[in-house]
Design a protein around this motif. Structure first.
Motif, PDB file in Angstrom:
ATOM      1  N   GLU A  77      99.340  30.442 -17.539  1.00  0.00           N
ATOM      2  CA  GLU A  77      98.561  31.372 -16.706  1.00  0.00           C
ATOM      3  C   GLU A  77      99.020  31.341 -15.233  1.00  0.00           C
ATOM      4  OE1 GLU A  77      95.686  33.002 -17.388  1.00  0.00           O
ATOM      5  OE2 GLU A  77      95.804  32.185 -19.538  1.00  0.00           O
ATOM      6  N   GLU A  78     100.331  30.829 -15.190  1.00  0.00           N
ATOM      7  CA  GLU A  78     101.181  31.145 -13.881  1.00  0.00           C
ATOM      8  C   GLU A  78     100.311  30.559 -12.776  1.00  0.00           C
ATOM      9  OE1 GLU A  78     104.351  31.872 -14.208  1.00  0.00           O
ATOM     10  OE2 GLU A  78     103.873  31.967 -16.251  1.00  0.00           O
ATOM     11  N   GLY A  79      99.616  29.692 -12.733  1.00  0.00           N
ATOM     12  CA  GLY A  79      98.950  29.056 -11.630  1.00  0.00           C
ATOM     13  C   GLY A  79      99.785  28.074 -10.578  1.00  0.00           C
ATOM     14  N   TYR A  80     100.830  27.419 -11.052  1.00  0.00           N
ATOM     15  CA  TYR A  80     101.640  26.779 -10.165  1.00  0.00           C
ATOM     16  C   TYR A  80     102.672  27.799  -9.692  1.00  0.00           C
ATOM     17  CZ  TYR A  80     104.819  23.741  -7.854  1.00  0.00           C
ATOM     18  OH  TYR A  80     105.496  22.992  -7.232  1.00  0.00           O
ATOM     19  N   ASN A  81     103.015  27.582  -8.145  1.00  0.00           N
ATOM     20  CA  ASN A  81     103.750  28.419  -7.585  1.00  0.00           C
ATOM     21  C   ASN A  81     104.942  27.374  -7.134  1.00  0.00           C
ATOM     22  OD1 ASN A  81     105.307  29.880  -5.624  1.00  0.00           O
ATOM     23  ND2 ASN A  81     103.673  31.176  -5.101  1.00  0.00           N
ATOM     24  N   ILE A  88      97.457  27.723  -7.593  1.00  0.00           N
ATOM     25  CA  ILE A  88      96.180  28.441  -7.404  1.00  0.00           C
ATOM     26  C   ILE A  88      95.355  28.631  -8.669  1.00  0.00           C
ATOM     27  CG2 ILE A  88      95.580  30.672  -6.326  1.00  0.00           C
ATOM     28  CD1 ILE A  88      98.405  30.819  -5.089  1.00  0.00           C
ATOM     29  N   CYS A  89      94.223  28.096  -8.494  1.00  0.00           N
ATOM     30  CA  CYS A  89      93.457  27.991  -9.763  1.00  0.00           C
ATOM     31  C   CYS A  89      93.283  29.605 -10.454  1.00  0.00           C
ATOM     32  CB  CYS A  89      91.915  27.454  -9.322  1.00  0.00           C
ATOM     33  SG  CYS A  89      90.872  27.636 -10.728  1.00  0.00           S
ATOM     34  N   PRO A  90      93.682  29.875 -11.523  1.00  0.00           N
ATOM     35  CA  PRO A  90      93.592  31.212 -12.271  1.00  0.00           C
ATOM     36  C   PRO A  90      92.256  31.148 -12.885  1.00  0.00           C
ATOM     37  CG  PRO A  90      95.062  29.784 -13.658  1.00  0.00           C
ATOM     38  CD  PRO A  90      94.655  28.989 -12.328  1.00  0.00           C
ATOM     39  N   ILE A 141      89.025  17.384 -10.593  1.00  0.00           N
ATOM     40  CA  ILE A 141      88.518  18.403  -9.550  1.00  0.00           C
ATOM     41  C   ILE A 141      87.888  19.657 -10.000  1.00  0.00           C
ATOM     42  CG2 ILE A 141      89.450  19.501  -7.320  1.00  0.00           C
ATOM     43  CD1 ILE A 141      91.944  17.943  -7.637  1.00  0.00           C
ATOM     44  N   LEU A 142      86.763  20.012  -9.371  1.00  0.00           N
ATOM     45  CA  LEU A 142      86.057  21.208  -9.793  1.00  0.00           C
ATOM     46  C   LEU A 142      86.617  22.336  -9.011  1.00  0.00           C
ATOM     47  CD1 LEU A 142      83.998  22.707 -11.365  1.00  0.00           C
ATOM     48  CD2 LEU A 142      82.229  22.129  -9.449  1.00  0.00           C
ATOM     49  N   LEU A 143      87.254  23.363  -9.590  1.00  0.00           N
ATOM     50  CA  LEU A 143      87.591  24.567  -8.683  1.00  0.00           C
ATOM     51  C   LEU A 143      87.300  25.846  -9.171  1.00  0.00           C
ATOM     52  CD1 LEU A 143      91.677  23.795  -9.544  1.00  0.00           C
ATOM     53  CD2 LEU A 143      90.105  22.941  -7.554  1.00  0.00           C
ATOM     54  N   GLN A 144      87.289  26.642  -8.376  1.00  0.00           N
ATOM     55  CA  GLN A 144      86.858  28.114  -8.386  1.00  0.00           C
ATOM     56  C   GLN A 144      88.124  28.853  -8.479  1.00  0.00           C
ATOM     57  OE1 GLN A 144      83.543  28.840  -9.024  1.00  0.00           O
ATOM     58  NE2 GLN A 144      83.313  26.696  -8.755  1.00  0.00           N
ATOM     59  N   LYS A 145      88.076  29.902  -9.212  1.00  0.00           N
ATOM     60  CA  LYS A 145      89.091  30.818  -9.021  1.00  0.00           C
ATOM     61  C   LYS A 145      89.645  31.157  -7.547  1.00  0.00           C
ATOM     62  CE  LYS A 145      90.910  34.988 -10.944  1.00  0.00           C
ATOM     63  NZ  LYS A 145      90.810  36.389 -11.463  1.00  0.00           N
ATOM     64  N   GLY A 146      90.977  30.816  -7.469  1.00  0.00           N
ATOM     65  CA  GLY A 146      91.639  31.247  -6.120  1.00  0.00           C
ATOM     66  C   GLY A 146      91.647  30.013  -5.215  1.00  0.00           C
ATOM     67  N   ASP A 147      91.165  28.781  -5.733  1.00  0.00           N
ATOM     68  CA  ASP A 147      91.287  27.468  -5.028  1.00  0.00           C
ATOM     69  C   ASP A 147      92.760  27.222  -4.951  1.00  0.00           C
ATOM     70  OD1 ASP A 147      88.600  27.143  -4.161  1.00  0.00           O
ATOM     71  OD2 ASP A 147      87.807  25.932  -5.685  1.00  0.00           O
ATOM     72  N   ASN A 148      93.127  26.321  -4.007  1.00  0.00           N
ATOM     73  CA  ASN A 148      94.531  25.891  -3.706  1.00  0.00           C
ATOM     74  C   ASN A 148      94.504  24.520  -3.975  1.00  0.00           C
ATOM     75  OD1 ASN A 148      95.858  28.204  -3.304  1.00  0.00           O
ATOM     76  ND2 ASN A 148      95.029  28.023  -1.110  1.00  0.00           N
ATOM     77  N   VAL A 149      95.494  23.728  -4.747  1.00  0.00           N
ATOM     78  CA  VAL A 149      95.591  22.448  -4.790  1.00  0.00           C
ATOM     79  C   VAL A 149      97.051  22.030  -4.645  1.00  0.00           C
ATOM     80  CG1 VAL A 149      95.555  20.169  -6.347  1.00  0.00           C
ATOM     81  CG2 VAL A 149      93.733  22.078  -6.346  1.00  0.00           C
ATOM     82  N   LYS A 166     106.490  13.998  -9.856  1.00  0.00           N
ATOM     83  CA  LYS A 166     105.893  14.834 -10.943  1.00  0.00           C
ATOM     84  C   LYS A 166     104.243  15.289 -10.309  1.00  0.00           C
ATOM     85  CE  LYS A 166     108.129  12.932 -14.898  1.00  0.00           C
ATOM     86  NZ  LYS A 166     107.788  12.709 -16.470  1.00  0.00           N
ATOM     87  N   PHE A 167     104.037  16.348 -10.897  1.00  0.00           N
ATOM     88  CA  PHE A 167     102.586  17.023 -10.561  1.00  0.00           C
ATOM     89  C   PHE A 167     102.301  17.760 -11.646  1.00  0.00           C
ATOM     90  CE2 PHE A 167     100.282  20.358  -7.616  1.00  0.00           C
ATOM     91  CZ  PHE A 167      99.227  19.716  -7.744  1.00  0.00           C
ATOM     92  N   THR A 168     100.996  17.380 -12.459  1.00  0.00           N
ATOM     93  CA  THR A 168     100.650  18.001 -13.579  1.00  0.00           C
ATOM     94  C   THR A 168      99.394  18.349 -13.312  1.00  0.00           C
ATOM     95  OG1 THR A 168      99.858  16.126 -14.822  1.00  0.00           O
ATOM     96  CG2 THR A 168     102.214  16.912 -14.882  1.00  0.00           C
ATOM     97  N   GLY A 169      98.592  19.539 -14.085  1.00  0.00           N
ATOM     98  CA  GLY A 169      97.144  19.794 -14.048  1.00  0.00           C
ATOM     99  C   GLY A 169      96.899  20.501 -15.282  1.00  0.00           C
ATOM    100  N   TYR A 170      95.689  20.378 -15.858  1.00  0.00           N
ATOM    101  CA  TYR A 170      95.201  21.302 -16.778  1.00  0.00           C
ATOM    102  C   TYR A 170      93.625  21.322 -16.818  1.00  0.00           C
ATOM    103  CZ  TYR A 170      94.538  16.819 -19.183  1.00  0.00           C
ATOM    104  OH  TYR A 170      94.276  15.675 -19.731  1.00  0.00           O
TER     105      TYR A 170
END
Length: 174
Positions: A77-81, A88-90, A141-149, A166-170
Motif C-alpha cells: 500500500e506504499e504507506g512508508y516513505n 502515512i496511513c493509507p 495505534i488507532l489511525l485515520q487515513k492520512g495520519d503520520n507515524v 528497524k521500524f515495522t507496522g501493519y
C-alpha cells in the motif's frame, strides 16, 4: 465473477409471479446478495497496509530529526516513505508498530515513536560505560487515513550494526 443479483431481474420476476413466489424469490435474491458481499469481504485483505524497513550501516542517525530507514524490505500500500522516514496511513484502522534501537556504549538514549507530531512512547536507556543492549518496543495505534507515524532519536546516539535499527507496522483491524 458476474454478480447473480441484478435489480432489473428481480423487478421483472415481480411482475410475473404470485405473492408467495415473489416473497420466496426476494428472500433468495437477498441471500445471494449477502453471499456476494461476504465473498467480496473474504477477498479483501484487511491487513494490506504493512511495511518493514531498516537503516543501512552507512547512514548516521541524528538527534531531533525523523529517522529515515532507507532499506525497505516490504511496503504494501506504499504507506512508508523512504525519503522522509514517515509512514502515512493509507487505510484507517488499528495498527501494530515495532521500533528498535541499539544505544551507543554508556550513553543515555531516548528513541520515540510519534503520531501526527505527538509523542506516544519511547525506548529510554541509561547503560554503564562499555555496555550496550538491543532494545525493541511495540505499540498499538488507532489511525485515520492520512495520519503520520515516525520514529525519532531524541537524546543520545545509536550504534548502527546490521539489522539493529528497524521500524515495522501493519494493520490488524478496522
Amino acid at each position: 465473477m458476474e454478480k447473480l443479483y441484478r435489480p432489473d431481474f428481480f423487478s421483472s420476476v415481480q411482475q410475473a409471479t404470485s405473492d408467495d413466489d415473489r416473497e420466496l424469490l426476494k428472500a433468495l435474491v437477498d441471500q445471494i446478495a449477502a453471499l456476494e458481499d461476504m465473498e467480496h469481504e473474504e477477498k479483501h485483505d484487511h491487513h494490506a497496509a504493512l511495511f518493514a524497513v531498516s537503516l543501512s550501516q552507512d547512514n548516521v542517525v541524528q538527534t531531533g530529526v525523523t529517522i529515515v530507514y532507507n532499506q525497505v524490505s516490504l511496503n504494501r500500500e506504499e504507506g512508508y516513505n523512504s525519503t522522509t522516514g514517515v509512514f502515512i496511513c493509507p487505510i484507517a484502522g488499528v495498527y501494530f508498530f515495532t521500533y528498535s534501537c541499539l544505544p551507543a556504549e554508556g550513553v543515555e538514549t531516548s528513541v520515540a515513536i510519534f503520531k501526527n507530531g505527538d509523542r506516544l512512547s519511547s525506548i529510554d536507556t541509561i547503560l554503564p560505560d562499555g555496555s550496550t543492549q538491543q532494545v525493541e518496543r511495540s505499540e498499538l495505534i488507532l489511525l485515520q487515513k492520512g495520519d503520520n507515524v515516525y520514529v525519532m532519536l531524541e537524546v543520545g546516539s545509536l550504534l548502527n550494526n546490521p539489522g539493529s535499527l528497524k521500524f515495522t507496522g501493519y494493520r490488524i483491524s478496522d
